[in-house]
Design an enzyme around this catalytic site. Structure first.
Site, mmCIF file in Angstrom:
data_model
loop_
_atom_site.group_PDB
_atom_site.id
_atom_site.type_symbol
_atom_site.label_atom_id
_atom_site.label_comp_id
_atom_site.label_asym_id
_atom_site.label_seq_id
_atom_site.Cartn_x
_atom_site.Cartn_y
_atom_site.Cartn_z
ATOM 1 N N LYS A 167 6.491 2.223 18.000
ATOM 2 C CA LYS A 167 6.448 3.669 17.735
ATOM 3 C C LYS A 167 6.803 4.457 18.991
ATOM 4 O O LYS A 167 7.525 5.463 18.934
ATOM 5 C CB LYS A 167 5.066 4.056 17.231
ATOM 6 N N GLY A 208 2.158 7.797 10.804
ATOM 7 C CA GLY A 208 1.708 7.803 9.407
ATOM 8 C C GLY A 208 2.215 9.064 8.739
ATOM 9 O O GLY A 208 3.421 9.268 8.598
ATOM 10 N N THR A 222 0.832 -1.214 0.000
ATOM 11 C CA THR A 222 0.000 0.000 0.000
ATOM 12 C C THR A 222 0.865 1.262 0.000
ATOM 13 O O THR A 222 0.638 2.188 -0.776
ATOM 14 C CB THR A 222 -0.881 0.004 1.270
ATOM 15 N N GLY A 264 -6.318 -0.960 4.225
ATOM 16 C CA GLY A 264 -4.852 -0.905 4.173
ATOM 17 C C GLY A 264 -4.235 -0.229 5.391
ATOM 18 O O GLY A 264 -3.078 0.165 5.358
ATOM 19 N N GLU A 307 -1.312 -3.692 9.778
ATOM 20 C CA GLU A 307 -0.054 -4.310 9.341
ATOM 21 C C GLU A 307 -0.355 -5.587 8.570
ATOM 22 O O GLU A 307 -1.448 -6.157 8.695
ATOM 23 C CB GLU A 307 0.800 -4.659 10.569
HETATM 24 N N1 HSE Z 1 -0.755 -0.506 11.207
HETATM 25 C C1 HSE Z 1 -0.339 0.820 11.521
HETATM 26 C C2 HSE Z 1 -1.431 1.522 12.295
HETATM 27 C C3 HSE Z 1 -0.025 1.548 10.256
HETATM 28 O O1 HSE Z 1 -2.551 0.999 12.305
HETATM 29 O O2 HSE Z 1 -1.191 2.557 12.894
HETATM 30 C C4 HSE Z 1 0.690 2.833 10.438
HETATM 31 O O3 HSE Z 1 1.922 2.657 11.079
#
Ligand code: HSE
Length: 304
Positions: free
Chosen positions: A191, A121, A14, A173, A176
């Site tokens: 994170k 993001g 994605t 999307g 993960e």
């Molecule tokens: N899977 C992660 C989330 C994507 O849902 O935050 C962004 O890092």
């Protein structure tokens, strides 16, 4: 500057496909030199761009890794940095598990290491924390840094089931490749470890985060429950908890991420924005590339 930077892109999911689009049609002087995927027989690969193995992509001017996982990416990052090639990644697992080793290598070889898209993001959280940490006075971090769980918990708060909400987050999307990383809290823990490393100027690994996920969390219609990530200079936790509707964190809904940074003698700073999605996350990778085009050589977790 007339030379165009040749980008070797590893990963065409994605985010990779959205980044490819930006490299091909965005305003920066970049060329998509090649795209690497683990399985070159897969469908939907871009036309007119050389498809190579990940090892071959390491010969570009800059390597962008959006493949995820640990084993391949650790070796690719080491190999690129060792020859002085800038490495840009959204791979939070890599940065939260091997960040110190990679930053050290980047410093030794004067190679850039960038990972804006690994947290928030498209929301520039690493940059905001870096800025606020300059005076050495960050007291705490508190936020919501996983979009999939916010999406699921906010959908459950409006009466949808856990399974339906997870499926929607996967289809869009946001989740993960292995959504257990989202729902078990590991994505948020990675994170948080990255943000805490930047906030206190010392790399801290994912394994130091006390982590609980959202599986089995009961949410009744009207409840505001979120997966909250919190850090101080000596502790990091991720766990689901009820949030007072008046708490600024309660404003994060859908795929929004939010981070509160408390700075001594300065107060509380907050940053909000979309925390997942192809175009959103690719925008953060593209912003890292803009810094390289401008001649900067930043090293995430580095000493300068
Ligand atoms: N899977 C992660 C989330 C994507 O849902 O935050 C962004 O890092």
């Amino acid at each position: 500057m007339t030379d165009r930077l040749r980008v070797g892109l590893i990963g065409w999911g994605t985010v990779g496909a959205a980044l490819g689009e930006l490299v091909l049609h965005g305003p920066l002087p970049l060329t998509l030199a090649c795209v690497a995927v683990r399985n070159p027989a897969r469908p939907n690969l871009p036309k007119g761009v050389e498809i190579v193995s990940p090892e071959k992509a390491l010969h570009a001017d800059v390597v962008v890794e959006l493949a995820g996982g640990l084993d391949g990416p650790r070796e690719w990052a080491r190999s690129a940095l060792d020859r002085g090639t800038p490495y840009v990644t959204a791979n939070k697992a890599l940065l939260a598990n091997h960040g110190a080793e990679l930053a050290e290598l980047a410093e030794r070889r004067t190679a850039a290491l960038l990972g804006s898209a690994s947290v928030g993001g498209g929301t520039p959280m690493i940059e905001t924390v870096t800025h606020l940490a300059a005076t050495g006075a960050v007291e705490s971090l508190r936020g919501i840094v996983n979009a999939t769980t916010t999406y699921i918990l906010s959908a459950m708060g409006t009466g949808r089931s856990y399974g339906e909400a997870l499926r929607e987050a996967q289809e869009a999307g946001y989740a993960e490749a292995d959504p257990s990383f989202d729902v078990d809290g590991r994505d948020a823990a990675q994170k948080l470890a990255i943000l805490a490393s930047v906030a206190w100027g010392k790399w801290r690994p994912e394994r130091e985060v006390a982590t609980s996920g959202i599986v089995g969390t009961e949410v009744s219609a009207g409840d505001t429950i979120r997966l909250v990530a919190e850090a101080t200079s000596d502790a990091m936790t991720v766990s689901p908890m009820p949030i007072d509707p008046a708490d600024p964190l309660a404003r994060a809904a859908g795929i929004e991420n939010v981070l509160e940074i408390t700075v001594r003698d300065a107060g509380v700073f907050r940053i909000w924005g979309p925390g997942a999605g192809g175009r959103v996350t690719a925008g953060a990778v593209y912003a890292d590339l803009a810094r390289l085009v401008a001649g900067e050589r930043p090293i995430l977790f580095g000493k300068r």
